[in-house]
Design a protein around this motif. Structure first.
Motif, mmCIF file in Angstrom:
data_model
loop_
_atom_site.group_PDB
_atom_site.id
_atom_site.type_symbol
_atom_site.label_atom_id
_atom_site.label_comp_id
_atom_site.label_asym_id
_atom_site.label_seq_id
_atom_site.Cartn_x
_atom_site.Cartn_y
_atom_site.Cartn_z
ATOM 1 N N LEU A 120 -10.232 3.823 -6.269
ATOM 2 C CA LEU A 120 -10.090 5.490 -5.994
ATOM 3 C C LEU A 120 -9.139 6.154 -6.402
ATOM 4 C CD1 LEU A 120 -12.576 7.933 -5.668
ATOM 5 C CD2 LEU A 120 -11.689 7.722 -3.181
ATOM 6 N N ALA A 121 -8.041 5.893 -5.632
ATOM 7 C CA ALA A 121 -7.022 6.489 -6.199
ATOM 8 C C ALA A 121 -6.417 6.019 -7.310
ATOM 9 C CB ALA A 121 -5.450 6.142 -4.583
ATOM 10 N N LEU A 122 -6.389 5.195 -8.349
ATOM 11 C CA LEU A 122 -5.780 5.131 -8.788
ATOM 12 C C LEU A 122 -6.723 6.010 -10.189
ATOM 13 C CD1 LEU A 122 -3.272 3.451 -10.923
ATOM 14 C CD2 LEU A 122 -5.729 2.528 -11.254
ATOM 15 N N GLY A 145 -2.890 8.661 -1.155
ATOM 16 C CA GLY A 145 -1.062 8.192 -0.074
ATOM 17 C C GLY A 145 -3.251 8.375 0.670
ATOM 18 N N ILE A 146 -3.997 9.037 1.645
ATOM 19 C CA ILE A 146 -4.991 8.283 2.381
ATOM 20 C C ILE A 146 -6.174 6.800 1.960
ATOM 21 C CG2 ILE A 146 -6.994 9.243 3.813
ATOM 22 C CD1 ILE A 146 -5.941 11.744 4.429
ATOM 23 N N ALA A 147 -6.227 7.579 0.293
ATOM 24 C CA ALA A 147 -6.682 6.183 0.271
ATOM 25 C C ALA A 147 -6.284 5.343 -0.315
ATOM 26 C CB ALA A 147 -7.123 6.824 -1.342
ATOM 27 N N VAL A 148 -5.141 5.534 -0.016
ATOM 28 C CA VAL A 148 -4.479 3.978 -0.894
ATOM 29 C C VAL A 148 -4.498 3.469 0.893
ATOM 30 C CG1 VAL A 148 -2.585 2.972 -1.055
ATOM 31 C CG2 VAL A 148 -3.269 4.058 -2.896
ATOM 32 N N THR A 198 -8.288 9.230 -9.492
ATOM 33 C CA THR A 198 -8.100 10.417 -8.861
ATOM 34 C C THR A 198 -6.723 10.607 -9.008
ATOM 35 O OG1 THR A 198 -8.583 10.177 -7.103
ATOM 36 C CG2 THR A 198 -7.823 11.895 -7.068
ATOM 37 N N THR A 199 -5.125 9.483 -9.360
ATOM 38 C CA THR A 199 -4.403 9.902 -9.877
ATOM 39 C C THR A 199 -4.343 9.874 -11.381
ATOM 40 O OG1 THR A 199 -3.460 8.526 -8.562
ATOM 41 C CG2 THR A 199 -1.654 8.745 -10.520
ATOM 42 N N MET A 200 -4.718 9.067 -12.147
ATOM 43 C CA MET A 200 -5.518 9.280 -13.854
ATOM 44 C C MET A 200 -5.703 11.172 -14.167
ATOM 45 S SD MET A 200 -3.703 7.059 -14.777
ATOM 46 C CE MET A 200 -2.917 7.004 -13.362
ATOM 47 N N GLY A 201 -6.507 11.166 -12.790
ATOM 48 C CA GLY A 201 -7.044 12.350 -12.969
ATOM 49 C C GLY A 201 -6.081 13.591 -12.753
ATOM 50 N N ARG A 211 1.178 -1.347 -0.187
ATOM 51 C CA ARG A 211 -0.120 -0.178 0.126
ATOM 52 C C ARG A 211 1.114 1.233 -0.094
ATOM 53 N NH1 ARG A 211 -5.434 -0.746 3.870
ATOM 54 N NH2 ARG A 211 -5.989 -2.561 3.065
ATOM 55 N N VAL A 212 1.695 1.296 1.397
ATOM 56 C CA VAL A 212 2.531 2.327 0.622
ATOM 57 C C VAL A 212 3.680 2.874 -0.397
ATOM 58 C CG1 VAL A 212 4.770 3.421 1.958
ATOM 59 C CG2 VAL A 212 2.954 2.486 3.197
ATOM 60 N N ALA A 213 4.210 1.705 -0.650
ATOM 61 C CA ALA A 213 4.731 1.866 -1.828
ATOM 62 C C ALA A 213 3.631 2.050 -3.834
ATOM 63 C CB ALA A 213 4.999 0.404 -2.648
ATOM 64 N N LEU A 214 2.915 0.986 -2.922
ATOM 65 C CA LEU A 214 1.204 2.017 -4.412
ATOM 66 C C LEU A 214 1.084 3.599 -3.908
ATOM 67 C CD1 LEU A 214 -0.711 1.381 -6.710
ATOM 68 C CD2 LEU A 214 -2.215 0.758 -5.009
ATOM 69 N N ALA A 215 1.212 3.445 -2.819
ATOM 70 C CA ALA A 215 0.799 5.552 -2.751
ATOM 71 C C ALA A 215 1.976 6.282 -2.881
ATOM 72 C CB ALA A 215 0.927 5.681 -1.389
ATOM 73 N N ALA A 216 3.719 5.774 -2.749
ATOM 74 C CA ALA A 216 4.447 6.212 -4.043
ATOM 75 C C ALA A 216 4.370 6.296 -5.049
ATOM 76 C CB ALA A 216 5.719 5.560 -3.036
ATOM 77 N N GLY A 217 4.584 5.619 -5.624
ATOM 78 C CA GLY A 217 4.148 5.587 -7.176
ATOM 79 C C GLY A 217 3.597 6.479 -7.841
ATOM 80 N N LEU A 218 2.077 5.990 -6.987
ATOM 81 C CA LEU A 218 0.972 7.104 -6.932
ATOM 82 C C LEU A 218 1.216 8.664 -7.360
ATOM 83 C CD1 LEU A 218 -2.382 5.580 -6.610
ATOM 84 C CD2 LEU A 218 -1.670 5.307 -8.934
ATOM 85 N N GLY A 219 2.071 9.312 -6.049
ATOM 86 C CA GLY A 219 2.692 10.064 -6.075
ATOM 87 C C GLY A 219 3.767 10.943 -6.979
#
Length: 149
Positions: A121-123, A111-114, A125-128, A8-16
């Protein structure tokens, strides 16, 4: 369990990183590294919330209650201070850094969503955010808008 939490933390970092990429390309004050750390840090704090509460309860500390809303509020306050640091005035009528501050705020939300397991939802939002930063920014520049995009 810990590997899924790390995921989860790694995914949030990647989306960031995706959000921060445009800021980096545009040479803004908060770029790739900042957005990676904001996304990962936000997810980490939420992922840690429940285990920390469980640890206190195992030690017989019944006065500790879990409230993820308070964790989110603390993240938002901290990120707001960080975002405010990217905003500055240039001359009498020009303000720089608003888009960067907004992207930092949004990255914290991602990051909160992840962190709470809402990765679709995080993915999305990142694409948006990617579309807004790259495509809408390009359209604004095409229209001759001289702003912090």
């Amino acid at each position: 369990m810990e590997w899924s939490e790390f995921g989860r933390v790694a995914l949030a970092a990647g989306l960031g990183a995706i959000v921060g990429l445009e800021r980096e390309i545009r040479d803004k004050p908060a770029g790739l590294r900042t957005h990676i750390l904001v996304g990962a840090g936000s997810a980490l704090l939420l992922v840690l919330g429940s285990p920390v509460i469980a640890e206190f309860k195992e030690q017989g500390e019944d006065f500790v209650n879990s409230d993820p809303i308070r964790v989110m509020q603390a993240i938002i306050v901290g990120i707001s201070v960080l975002g405010a640091g990217t905003i500055f005035h240039e001359g009498a009528h020009r303000v720089e850094g608003l888009t960067t501050a907004a992207s930092i705020f949004l990255t914290a939300g991602i990051g909160i969503a992840v962190g709470v397991g809402k990765w679709p939802l995080a993915l999305g939002t990142t694409m948006g955010a990617f579309v807004v930063l790259f495509v809408v920014g390009w359209i604004e520049r095409l229209c001759g808008r001289n702003r912090d995009v």
